[in-house]
Design an enzyme around this catalytic site. Structure first.
Site, PDB file in Angstrom:
ATOM      1  N   ARG A  60      18.723  -3.738 -13.660  1.00  0.00           N
ATOM      2  CA  ARG A  60      18.019  -5.062 -14.410  1.00  0.00           C
ATOM      3  C   ARG A  60      16.850  -4.865 -15.367  1.00  0.00           C
ATOM      4  NH1 ARG A  60      16.266  -5.746  -9.037  1.00  0.00           N
ATOM      5  NH2 ARG A  60      14.264  -5.844  -8.659  1.00  0.00           N
ATOM      6  N   CYS A 149      -1.762   3.838   1.593  1.00  0.00           N
ATOM      7  CA  CYS A 149      -2.937   3.608   0.860  1.00  0.00           C
ATOM      8  C   CYS A 149      -4.192   3.537   1.833  1.00  0.00           C
ATOM      9  CB  CYS A 149      -2.701   2.353   0.267  1.00  0.00           C
ATOM     10  SG  CYS A 149      -2.097   0.782   0.826  1.00  0.00           S
ATOM     11  N   GLY A 180      -1.264  -4.309  -2.559  1.00  0.00           N
ATOM     12  CA  GLY A 180      -0.654  -3.511  -1.669  1.00  0.00           C
ATOM     13  C   GLY A 180       0.692  -3.892  -1.371  1.00  0.00           C
ATOM     14  N   HIS A 263      -8.745  -1.878  -1.987  1.00  0.00           N
ATOM     15  CA  HIS A 263      -8.990  -2.113  -0.536  1.00  0.00           C
ATOM     16  C   HIS A 263     -10.390  -1.799  -0.293  1.00  0.00           C
ATOM     17  CE1 HIS A 263      -4.891  -2.643  -0.252  1.00  0.00           C
ATOM     18  NE2 HIS A 263      -4.452  -1.391   0.558  1.00  0.00           N
ATOM     19  N   GLN A 338      -6.511   0.628  -4.696  1.00  0.00           N
ATOM     20  CA  GLN A 338      -5.177   0.873  -3.689  1.00  0.00           C
ATOM     21  C   GLN A 338      -3.969   1.366  -4.835  1.00  0.00           C
ATOM     22  OE1 GLN A 338      -2.119  -1.363  -4.398  1.00  0.00           O
ATOM     23  NE2 GLN A 338      -1.086   0.143  -2.682  1.00  0.00           N
TER      24      GLN A 338
END
Length: 356
Positions: A60, A149, A180, A263, A338
């Site tokens: 796609r 991560c 994340g 993070h 992250q």
């Protein structure tokens, strides 16, 4: 898994990460995702020696254009035949796609750096944080795993301390950004902010509940018997593999917070021997991949806004833990992008190691 074979570790030649003379053919699997876009940026910004670049994604996305070094590249469909003219493939298309297509890449003599969790704990797949265990890359048999991560962002500041005073216990609580969970999760958080401003009900499709003005236990699968979620288990098991020891007791609590892409983690350490705070600070100050941000007078410490878009992990709130014997316990607060050090940057750094 059947992707392994009696092959020797792949060698491209001897080059430093920033003066690599040998250009290599690169593919990005999952090029349209949040990490895939960061792969492109990292390759360009770090002057990675790309001879050719192939962008791969699902059917796609075929034809979607991306800019790289002044040229327009269009996405191709990811298939088993995508890797016949590729030296290094950076994968961030999800575990199912890594399981499906990484073996095809290896058969084509392409080295895979995989950002999914699928191969991380396989005993024959190196799990690498370049600031911690770069030597592990040499043992690969075609696939190298990029850690979780939160694991990476914790390991970068904890490792240099472990080198001067071996750590016996880590208690970590995470404050994990929407990124994340992918680009769609970031867009969902942004849309919730727009809807709240317009007085509309908040919709949640990616996360189980609205994240705006909220936080909740990490949305990974929960083990109903132990009470741990998959994210917490990853941090424990991956750190043991990366550090090369199961002797460190690790307890993690992972939480999703309404932040876009960086993070944060609160880390409490127990050391095996006393270490002066000045020596701990010195170890952090000279460690690669870290920036000390610890201004007690101005009350300025690592924050997601500071870490977003930065390569280095920020570390601060460096202080003794008064509940432990002197020099044995310390607290840190860290923040890391992250999508960069937690994913794309770490993978590109692994690719750079392959070229040395």
């Amino acid at each position: 898994a059947e992707y392994m074979g009696p092959r020797q570790p792949y060698r491209f030649g001897k080059h430093s990460s920033r003066t690599m003379a040998k250009a290599v053919r690169v593919a990005i699997a999952g090029a349209t995702g949040a990490v895939g876009v960061e792969f492109l940026r990292c390759l360009e910004q770090r002057n990675f020696p790309v001879a050719s670049l192939k962008l791969l994604a699902s059917a796609r996305s075929v034809g979607k254009p991306f800019q790289f070094r002044g040229e327009t590249l269009k996405v191709e469909e990811l298939t088993d035949d995508s890797f016949k003219d590729v030296d290094i493939a950076l994968f961030s298309a999800g575990g199912a796609q890594s399981k499906r297509f990484a073996p095809s890449a290896v058969k084509a003599n392409c080295v895979v750096v995989d950002n999914s969790s699928f191969y991380r704990m396989h005993p024959d797949v190196p799990l690498v944080v370049p600031e911690v265990n770069p030597q592990a890359v040499r043992a690969h048999k075609g696939i190298i795993a990029n850690p979780n991560c939160s694991t990476i962002i914790m390991n970068v500041p904890v490792w240099p301390i472990h080198q001067v005073a071996p750590i016996t216990r880590i208690i970590v609580s995470t404050y994990q950004a929407a990124s994340g969970a992918g680009a769609a999760a970031m867009h969902e958080l942004e849309q919730q902010a727009r809807d709240w401003s317009a007085g509309k009900p908040l919709q949640a499709k990616i996360f189980p509940r609205p994240l705006l003005f909220n936080l909740f236990s990490h949305n990974s699968k929960m083990n109903e018997e132990t009470g741990e979620n998959e994210e917490e288990v990853k941090m424990v098991k991956e750190t043991a593999k990366i550090f090369g020891t199961g002797a460190i007791g690790i307890s993690a609590t992972c939480v999703r917070v309404p932040v876009l892409r960086a993070h944060c983690e609160s880390i409490n350490l127990t050391l095996s021997k006393p270490l002066a705070e000045a020596d701990l600070r010195a170890a952090l100050a000279k460690a690669p991949g870290l920036t000390v941000m610890d201004d007690r007078k101005a009350n300025r410490f690592p924050e997601p806004n500071d870490a977003s878009g930065k390569d280095n992990v920020l570390v601060g709130r460096i202080r003794a833990d008064p509940s432990q014997p002197a020099g044995i316990g310390y607290n840190l607060f860290v923040s890391g992008d992250q999508l960069l050090k937690g994913a794309a940057l770490n993978a590109v750094q692994i690719a750079e190691l392959l070229l040395r």
